[in-house]
Design a protein around this motif. Structure first.
Motif, PDB file in Angstrom:
ATOM      1  N   PRO A  60       0.785  -1.230  -0.107  1.00 25.09           N
ATOM      2  CA  PRO A  60      -0.133   0.043   0.067  1.00 25.09           C
ATOM      3  C   PRO A  60       0.909   1.190   0.079  1.00 25.09           C
ATOM      4  O   PRO A  60       1.662   1.279   0.888  1.00 25.09           O
ATOM      5  CB  PRO A  60      -0.618  -0.097   1.348  1.00 25.09           C
ATOM      6  N   LYS A 112      -3.119  -5.344   6.516  1.00 22.46           N
ATOM      7  CA  LYS A 112      -2.147  -4.377   5.694  1.00 22.46           C
ATOM      8  C   LYS A 112      -1.845  -5.614   4.359  1.00 22.46           C
ATOM      9  O   LYS A 112      -1.661  -5.113   3.393  1.00 22.46           O
ATOM     10  CB  LYS A 112      -0.989  -4.136   6.372  1.00 22.46           C
ATOM     11  N   GLU A 153      -4.743  -5.395   2.047  1.00 22.09           N
ATOM     12  CA  GLU A 153      -4.561  -3.959   1.460  1.00 22.09           C
ATOM     13  C   GLU A 153      -3.416  -3.944   0.373  1.00 22.09           C
ATOM     14  O   GLU A 153      -3.620  -3.385  -0.820  1.00 22.09           O
ATOM     15  CB  GLU A 153      -4.326  -2.866   2.299  1.00 22.09           C
TER      16      GLU A 153
END
Length: 335
Positions: free
Chosen positions: A103, A140, A143
């Motif tokens: 990300p 995360k 993502e």
């Protein structure tokens, strides 16, 4: 293009950029060197961007057409985009990562020239994921997969190591990639000889057999003599012409002479040692001060000394057990 004495051309290189990692996966073998995770701060023993690029320029001279950057976690290198951008144009550039830093950086990596990405994801449950990776970065990572897809890294290949801790999650992960466009799955056989935990091993053939029954189509790949299984759901039909999800591949090198006979890679450690085989650390070859003549000499020697691990370095004895071939004992004692 250089060829070893077993007729195996070296067409690709795997370059470890660091042994640092923000995860602490229980199965880690750190490119065969053992779980040597270092501190998070940059270390003086890591190859510089110039060193990495200089090696790749020499590899390109020998018609190597693919590089995969690995670690540790390669995205801990803040100069990763620079390294990718400076990689010779003839090389396909791919990356293996835990995904937690994708990300915010995936688009820049693609702009620099990244073409493919593998993201390690061993479970679809946050608690199970945390137990395996010793990390709380589950969200995360999800993502990161989405960021990679949005940046154009389609398909994203999910890496899942199959061993006692994860085997029960294989059906769920297979369904996950079958149901989601842009995802593929690489099931990686656990390597007990590199991790020191043989009790965690499972019979990978059971996974092959299950996928064979489940698959709509089975494709054979020449590289490492691998099989690809194309999986569909009731809502979605998959085929080998589909560039999206639904494809599951098994990487099964353990006690597999056919796998080794089809190996076309040379590896580079984060400290700048060439390595002809993942399973061996007695073949490490330094590249001196990383001048191009030194790199060329070391590269030629490592390729010339490559041997299939199973079937040559490891051979069956009279009891049908694997043992080291006496021919190779002590050959690299001076390194």
């Amino acid at each position: 293009m250089l060829t070893d004495e077993f007729g195996r051309e070296v067409t690709g290189v795997r370059v470890s950029l660091t042994d640092r990692c923000n995860f602490d996966c229980v199965y880690c073998h750190n490119e065969g060197l053992g779980d040597t995770r270092g501190p998070m701060d940059p270390q003086n023993d890591e190859m510089s961007a110039d060193d990495v690029v200089r090696f790749l320029e020499v590899a390109a001279e020998f018609d190597v057409d693919a590089v995969k950057f690995t670690g540790g976690e390669p995205m801990l290198r803040q100069d990763l985009e620079e390294i990718i951008e400076r990689t010779p144009d003839q090389m396909e550039v791919s990356l293996t990562t835990n995904g937690s830093f994708l990300p915010g950086r995936a688009e820049a990596l693609v702009d620099a020239g990244l073409e493919r990405v593998n993201v390690s994801q061993d479970a679809l449950d946050p608690k199970d994921f945390a137990a395996i990776t010793k990390s709380g970065a589950y969200d995360k990572v999800l993502e990161g997969v989405e960021a990679a897809l949005e940046a154009g890294l389609d398909p994203v290949k999910l890496n899942m190591v199959v061993f006692e801790h994860t085997a029960g999650y294989v059906p769920e992960m297979v369904d996950h990639v079958a149901e989601n466009d842009g995802l593929q799955l690489q099931l990686i056989e656990y390597m007990p000889e590199l991790t020191g935990k043989p009790e965690w091993n499972i019979d990978i053939q059971r996974v092959h057999d299950w996928l064979e029954e489940r698959a709509d189509e089975v494709e054979h790949r020449e590289m490492h003599d691998r099989k690809r299984y194309w999986i569909s759901t009731d809502e979605r039909s998959s085929s080998s012409d589909d560039a999206g999800g639904g494809m599951v591949e098994i990487v099964d090198p353990v006690e597999n002479p056919t796998f080794c006979a089809n190996c076309h890679r040379v590896r580079v450690t984060h400290e700048g040692y060439l390595k002809g085989c993942l399973n061996r650390n007695d073949d490490l070859k330094p590249m001196g001060e990383m001048t191009k003549p030194e790199i060329r000499e070391a590269y030629r020697e490592v390729v010339a000394n490559r041997v299939p691990y199973y079937g040559e370095y490891m051979v069956k004895n009279g009891d049908d057990e694997w043992e080291v071939n006496d021919k190779y004992i002590g050959e690299y004692a001076e390194i």
